[in-house]
Design a protein around this motif. Structure first.
Motif, PDB file in Angstrom:
ATOM      1  N   LYS A   3       0.884  -1.234   0.016  1.00 59.04           N
ATOM      2  CA  LYS A   3      -0.300  -0.128  -0.054  1.00 59.04           C
ATOM      3  C   LYS A   3       0.901   1.157  -0.013  1.00 59.04           C
ATOM      4  O   LYS A   3       1.989   1.378   0.599  1.00 59.04           O
ATOM      5  CB  LYS A   3      -0.912  -0.009   1.117  1.00 59.04           C
ATOM      6  N   THR A  95      -6.739   4.113  -3.153  1.00 60.15           N
ATOM      7  CA  THR A  95      -6.486   3.292  -4.076  1.00 60.15           C
ATOM      8  C   THR A  95      -5.302   2.822  -4.384  1.00 60.15           C
ATOM      9  O   THR A  95      -4.937   2.203  -5.535  1.00 60.15           O
ATOM     10  CB  THR A  95      -7.223   3.716  -5.430  1.00 60.15           C
ATOM     11  N   PHE A 100      -7.098  -5.137  -2.098  1.00 56.15           N
ATOM     12  CA  PHE A 100      -8.336  -4.552  -1.414  1.00 56.15           C
ATOM     13  C   PHE A 100      -9.341  -5.509  -0.693  1.00 56.15           C
ATOM     14  O   PHE A 100      -9.466  -6.489  -1.487  1.00 56.15           O
ATOM     15  CB  PHE A 100      -9.161  -3.443  -2.149  1.00 56.15           C
TER      16      PHE A 100
END
Length: 326
Positions: A3, A95, A100
């Motif tokens: 991330k 995003t 996710f």
């Protein structure tokens, strides 16, 4: 799994964000695991990293606000969307990450046959362009619209959508090298900004009455667009690329009756019904599938290279969007 996380904000956006590893979360009832296909880096994303955007998420945060992914695993009680299905990511969830976990009922399936790079940019810029063309002035085929920052993401979509709707566009850019690429996309008139802009616009359009102006720059650029509008025209501002407030002359406001309004897509979302949102996105999706609506892509970067991606997005002179992929 990675991330792109930032724990502070600062003047150099790529310095505050970095790829961080995380473990695969346990899927709960009604959840699915997604893998990123693509997510764009928008100007608002860069301003969020520097702390200059109008709405800032609490820290620490994950970058990115829109994109598309594919379903790779179902949690308990989930049958749809199917494994392998392309889906639109909910806006604002952060995003720029490889994977996710999202509630299945929050996902919007998109056609698998469509280009995921183009679909990844559908959430923000295309509806912004579409709505600014329809929400402020009742434009008819043959009417003129003028915009600055015409080579931006929103600007490119506005040129294409205006052409599809039979509107004519005057497009203002900062350098000569941007003129021909915009004309190739269907722009009717492309001019380099300057103090004599109103005179050149009048000459290029044959003195047409321009009812709608679109400004993304602010500062004196706002006033130059205002001075190109017909009496009673409407000027819509949706950005501050100059970093300075809009400057518009009293003459334009008082004697020409120009009105200055603002547009923010997030506010439209708050006020629009589900049917209105579906109508807008349904139209845009079909245009993308048909190849009638697209944005130039400069380059793609993996999440692991997020610093380079943000640096590339923050500097000028690009000819397309920077996209983040898994």
């Amino acid at each position: 799994m990675l991330k792109a996380e930032y724990q502070t904000r600062g003047p150099v956006p790529q310095d505050v964000i970095e790829p961080v590893e995380f473990e695969k979360p346990q899927l709960k009832e009604g959840e699915v695991l997604l893998e990123l296909l693509a997510s764009p880096i928008n100007p608002s994303d860069v301003l969020t990293l520097t702390g200059q955007y109008g709405m800032l998420p609490p820290l620490p945060a994950i970058g990115g606000n829109e994109g598309v992914a594919k379903v790779i695993e179902h949690g308990p009680g989930v049958n749809a969307p199917e494994i392998g299905q392309t889906v639109l990511l909910p806006v604002g969830i952060g995003t720029w990450r490889t994977h996710f976990v999202v509630a299945a009922d929050k996902l919007v399936p998109l056609p698998n046959e469509a280009d995921p790079l183009q679909l990844s940019m559908i959430s923000i810029n295309p509806p912004t362009a579409s709505l600014m063309l329809s929400e402020f002035v009742d434009l008819q085929p043959g009417d003129w619209v003028i915009q600055n920052a015409a080579n931006s993401g929103v600007g490119n979509y506005l040129v294409q959508l205006a052409s599809i709707r039979g509107l004519k566009t005057v497009n203002i850019v900062r350098r000569e090298s941007l003129v021909e690429p915009l004309k190739a996309q269907g722009a009717d008139v492309v001019l380099v900004d300057g103090e004599d802009l109103p005179e050149r616009v009048k000459e290029a359009t044959g003195g047409a009455a321009i009812k709608l102006g679109i400004d993304a720059v602010g500062d004196t650029a706002t006033g130059r667009i205002a001075d190109c509008l017909a009496e009673g025209g409407t000027l819509v501002n949706y950005g501050m690329m100059s970093g300075k407030p809009c400057k518009i002359s009293p003459s334009a406001l008082i004697f020409s009756g120009v009105s200055l309004k603002g547009f923010w897509l997030a506010r439209w979302f708050e006020q629009a019904s589900t049917d209105e949102q579906q109508r807008v996105y349904g139209e845009l999706t079909q245009l993308i599938i048909a190849g009638k609506l697209k944005a130039p892509v400069d380059s793609t970067y993996s999440v692991s290279d997020i610093k380079d991606a943000v640096a590339a997005a923050a500097q000028g002179g690009r000819e397309g969007k920077i996209l983040v992929t898994a």
